[in-house]
Design a protein around this motif. Structure first.
Motif, PDB file in Angstrom:
ATOM      1  N   ASN A 112       0.806  -1.058  -0.039  1.00  0.00           N
ATOM      2  CA  ASN A 112       0.168  -0.047   0.071  1.00  0.00           C
ATOM      3  C   ASN A 112       0.890   1.174   0.022  1.00  0.00           C
ATOM      4  O   ASN A 112       1.502   1.365   0.833  1.00  0.00           O
ATOM      5  CB  ASN A 112      -0.813   0.040   1.191  1.00  0.00           C
ATOM      6  N   HIS A 113       0.954   1.959  -1.166  1.00  0.00           N
ATOM      7  CA  HIS A 113       1.782   3.192  -1.329  1.00  0.00           C
ATOM      8  C   HIS A 113       1.359   4.258  -0.483  1.00  0.00           C
ATOM      9  O   HIS A 113       2.232   5.306  -0.176  1.00  0.00           O
ATOM     10  CB  HIS A 113       2.114   3.444  -2.594  1.00  0.00           C
ATOM     11  N   GLU A 114      -0.079   4.329  -0.001  1.00  0.00           N
ATOM     12  CA  GLU A 114      -0.331   5.432   0.646  1.00  0.00           C
ATOM     13  C   GLU A 114       0.094   5.411   2.102  1.00  0.00           C
ATOM     14  O   GLU A 114       0.470   6.288   2.886  1.00  0.00           O
ATOM     15  CB  GLU A 114      -2.032   5.405   0.727  1.00  0.00           C
ATOM     16  N   ASP A 115       0.208   3.920   2.708  1.00  0.00           N
ATOM     17  CA  ASP A 115       0.659   3.953   4.069  1.00  0.00           C
ATOM     18  C   ASP A 115       2.061   3.399   3.897  1.00  0.00           C
ATOM     19  O   ASP A 115       2.603   3.108   5.226  1.00  0.00           O
ATOM     20  CB  ASP A 115      -0.311   2.599   4.524  1.00  0.00           C
ATOM     21  N   SER A 116       2.579   3.194   2.817  1.00  0.00           N
ATOM     22  CA  SER A 116       4.083   2.896   2.899  1.00  0.00           C
ATOM     23  C   SER A 116       4.237   1.376   3.703  1.00  0.00           C
ATOM     24  O   SER A 116       5.065   1.141   4.437  1.00  0.00           O
ATOM     25  CB  SER A 116       5.002   3.575   3.288  1.00  0.00           C
ATOM     26  N   HIS A 117       3.274   0.392   3.392  1.00  0.00           N
ATOM     27  CA  HIS A 117       3.322  -0.731   4.356  1.00  0.00           C
ATOM     28  C   HIS A 117       3.240  -2.085   3.132  1.00  0.00           C
ATOM     29  O   HIS A 117       2.342  -2.106   2.224  1.00  0.00           O
ATOM     30  CB  HIS A 117       1.833  -0.757   4.984  1.00  0.00           C
ATOM     31  N   TYR A 118       4.457  -2.865   3.299  1.00  0.00           N
ATOM     32  CA  TYR A 118       4.281  -4.184   2.637  1.00  0.00           C
ATOM     33  C   TYR A 118       3.880  -5.215   3.653  1.00  0.00           C
ATOM     34  O   TYR A 118       4.593  -5.530   4.494  1.00  0.00           O
ATOM     35  CB  TYR A 118       5.724  -4.153   2.056  1.00  0.00           C
ATOM     36  N   LYS A 119       2.961  -5.909   3.108  1.00  0.00           N
ATOM     37  CA  LYS A 119       2.627  -6.926   4.015  1.00  0.00           C
ATOM     38  C   LYS A 119       2.394  -8.383   3.268  1.00  0.00           C
ATOM     39  O   LYS A 119       1.834  -8.504   1.938  1.00  0.00           O
ATOM     40  CB  LYS A 119       0.937  -6.704   4.514  1.00  0.00           C
ATOM     41  N   ILE A 120       3.196  -9.353   3.861  1.00  0.00           N
ATOM     42  CA  ILE A 120       3.205 -10.657   2.986  1.00  0.00           C
ATOM     43  C   ILE A 120       2.312 -11.501   3.957  1.00  0.00           C
ATOM     44  O   ILE A 120       2.516 -11.511   5.183  1.00  0.00           O
ATOM     45  CB  ILE A 120       4.558 -11.193   3.122  1.00  0.00           C
ATOM     46  N   THR A 121       1.320 -12.171   3.653  1.00  0.00           N
ATOM     47  CA  THR A 121       0.583 -13.063   4.417  1.00  0.00           C
ATOM     48  C   THR A 121       0.571 -14.649   3.489  1.00  0.00           C
ATOM     49  O   THR A 121       0.547 -14.799   2.442  1.00  0.00           O
ATOM     50  CB  THR A 121      -1.008 -12.619   4.196  1.00  0.00           C
ATOM     51  N   LEU A 122       1.021 -15.443   4.364  1.00  0.00           N
ATOM     52  CA  LEU A 122       1.299 -16.911   3.855  1.00  0.00           C
ATOM     53  C   LEU A 122       0.429 -17.891   4.661  1.00  0.00           C
ATOM     54  O   LEU A 122      -0.069 -17.639   5.717  1.00  0.00           O
ATOM     55  CB  LEU A 122       2.944 -17.473   4.127  1.00  0.00           C
ATOM     56  N   PRO A 123       0.042 -19.094   3.989  1.00  0.00           N
ATOM     57  CA  PRO A 123      -0.721 -19.987   4.752  1.00  0.00           C
ATOM     58  C   PRO A 123       0.189 -20.552   6.022  1.00  0.00           C
ATOM     59  O   PRO A 123       1.325 -20.474   6.153  1.00  0.00           O
ATOM     60  CB  PRO A 123      -1.019 -20.978   3.706  1.00  0.00           C
ATOM     61  N   SER A 124      -0.547 -21.193   6.905  1.00  0.00           N
ATOM     62  CA  SER A 124       0.155 -21.721   8.297  1.00  0.00           C
ATOM     63  C   SER A 124       1.345 -22.576   8.030  1.00  0.00           C
ATOM     64  O   SER A 124       2.027 -22.799   8.551  1.00  0.00           O
ATOM     65  CB  SER A 124      -0.948 -22.462   9.002  1.00  0.00           C
ATOM     66  N   ASN A 125       1.507 -23.324   6.535  1.00  0.00           N
ATOM     67  CA  ASN A 125       2.300 -24.240   6.323  1.00  0.00           C
ATOM     68  C   ASN A 125       3.450 -23.369   5.556  1.00  0.00           C
ATOM     69  O   ASN A 125       4.396 -24.095   4.961  1.00  0.00           O
ATOM     70  CB  ASN A 125       2.038 -25.493   5.653  1.00  0.00           C
ATOM     71  N   GLY A 126       3.247 -21.990   5.388  1.00  0.00           N
ATOM     72  CA  GLY A 126       4.368 -21.168   4.528  1.00  0.00           C
ATOM     73  C   GLY A 126       5.549 -21.244   5.224  1.00  0.00           C
ATOM     74  O   GLY A 126       5.639 -21.248   6.684  1.00  0.00           O
ATOM     75  N   LYS A 127       6.358 -20.784   4.507  1.00  0.00           N
ATOM     76  CA  LYS A 127       8.034 -20.490   4.978  1.00  0.00           C
ATOM     77  C   LYS A 127       8.530 -19.445   4.102  1.00  0.00           C
ATOM     78  O   LYS A 127       8.315 -19.221   2.843  1.00  0.00           O
ATOM     79  CB  LYS A 127       8.827 -21.637   4.758  1.00  0.00           C
ATOM     80  N   VAL A 128       9.151 -18.468   4.887  1.00  0.00           N
ATOM     81  CA  VAL A 128      10.070 -17.177   4.096  1.00  0.00           C
ATOM     82  C   VAL A 128      11.545 -17.598   4.428  1.00  0.00           C
ATOM     83  O   VAL A 128      12.070 -17.863   5.471  1.00  0.00           O
ATOM     84  CB  VAL A 128       9.486 -15.924   4.780  1.00  0.00           C
ATOM     85  N   THR A 129      12.321 -17.369   3.281  1.00  0.00           N
ATOM     86  CA  THR A 129      13.628 -17.635   3.531  1.00  0.00           C
ATOM     87  C   THR A 129      14.122 -16.515   2.624  1.00  0.00           C
ATOM     88  O   THR A 129      14.046 -16.270   1.565  1.00  0.00           O
ATOM     89  CB  THR A 129      14.130 -18.913   2.622  1.00  0.00           C
ATOM     90  N   ILE A 130      15.248 -15.781   3.448  1.00  0.00           N
ATOM     91  CA  ILE A 130      16.044 -14.686   2.840  1.00  0.00           C
ATOM     92  C   ILE A 130      17.552 -15.075   2.953  1.00  0.00           C
ATOM     93  O   ILE A 130      18.065 -15.553   3.970  1.00  0.00           O
ATOM     94  CB  ILE A 130      15.892 -13.349   3.527  1.00  0.00           C
TER      95      ILE A 130
END
Length: 156
Positions: A112-130
């Motif tokens: 959302n560029h009005e709020d400068s907010h990046y939101k990632i929503t994953l299912p409960s079995n999701g995984k984020v790797t950086i």
């Protein structure tokens, strides 16, 4: 010169046509077959956002509406531009301040560029790797793991 009005009319009609993806062949050079009324095309290449030094991949799906561009009205020489919203595949959002990508497993990426907010929503079995070089940060519903050659502690 032989002038065929019926052939000319058919070619003009085929220069730009709206259709629906009938079949998909995923590969490094993806192709699709498109339903155009009673016609099903042969395999045609698909446009992508970028295909040079920067490349993108967003797989085409059956049932997605598209446009077939055919130079000289020859459907066999056409290329397909996907991504027309329809009654069956509506836009995932209608907020003009929000950019959203939804995935079939329920994952959602919002910016959302009005709020400068990046939101990632994953299912409960999701995984984020950086990954950055030898450092890896991994987040799951079970916890967070940081693997790194050096850790300077938590600073405020």
């Amino acid at each position: 010169m032989n002038f065929n009005l019926a052939d000319l009319s058919r070619r003009l009609e085929n220069i730009v046509r709206i259709g629906t993806i009938f079949d998909v062949r995923h590969s490094k050079q993806p192709h699709v077959r498109v339903t155009l009324g009673e016609i099903v095309t042969d395999w045609l290449p698909v446009f992508t956002l970028r295909a040079g030094d920067t490349k993108t991949w967003s797989p085409t799906t059956k049932g997605e509406q598209c446009i077939v561009f055919s130079p000289s009205g020859d459907l066999g020489a056409g290329a397909v531009l996907v991504g027309i919203n329809s009654q069956h595949n509506q836009a995932p959002d209608d907020n003009p301040d929000n950019t959203r990508t939804e995935y079939k497993d329920g994952a959602i990426f919002d910016y959302n560029h009005e709020d400068s907010h990046y939101k990632i929503t994953l299912p409960s079995n999701g995984k984020v790797t950086i990954n950055i070089g030898a450092t890896t940060l991994e987040m799951t519903t079970d916890g967070t793991t940081l693997t790194t050659p050096r850790f300077d502690g938590v600073q405020s």
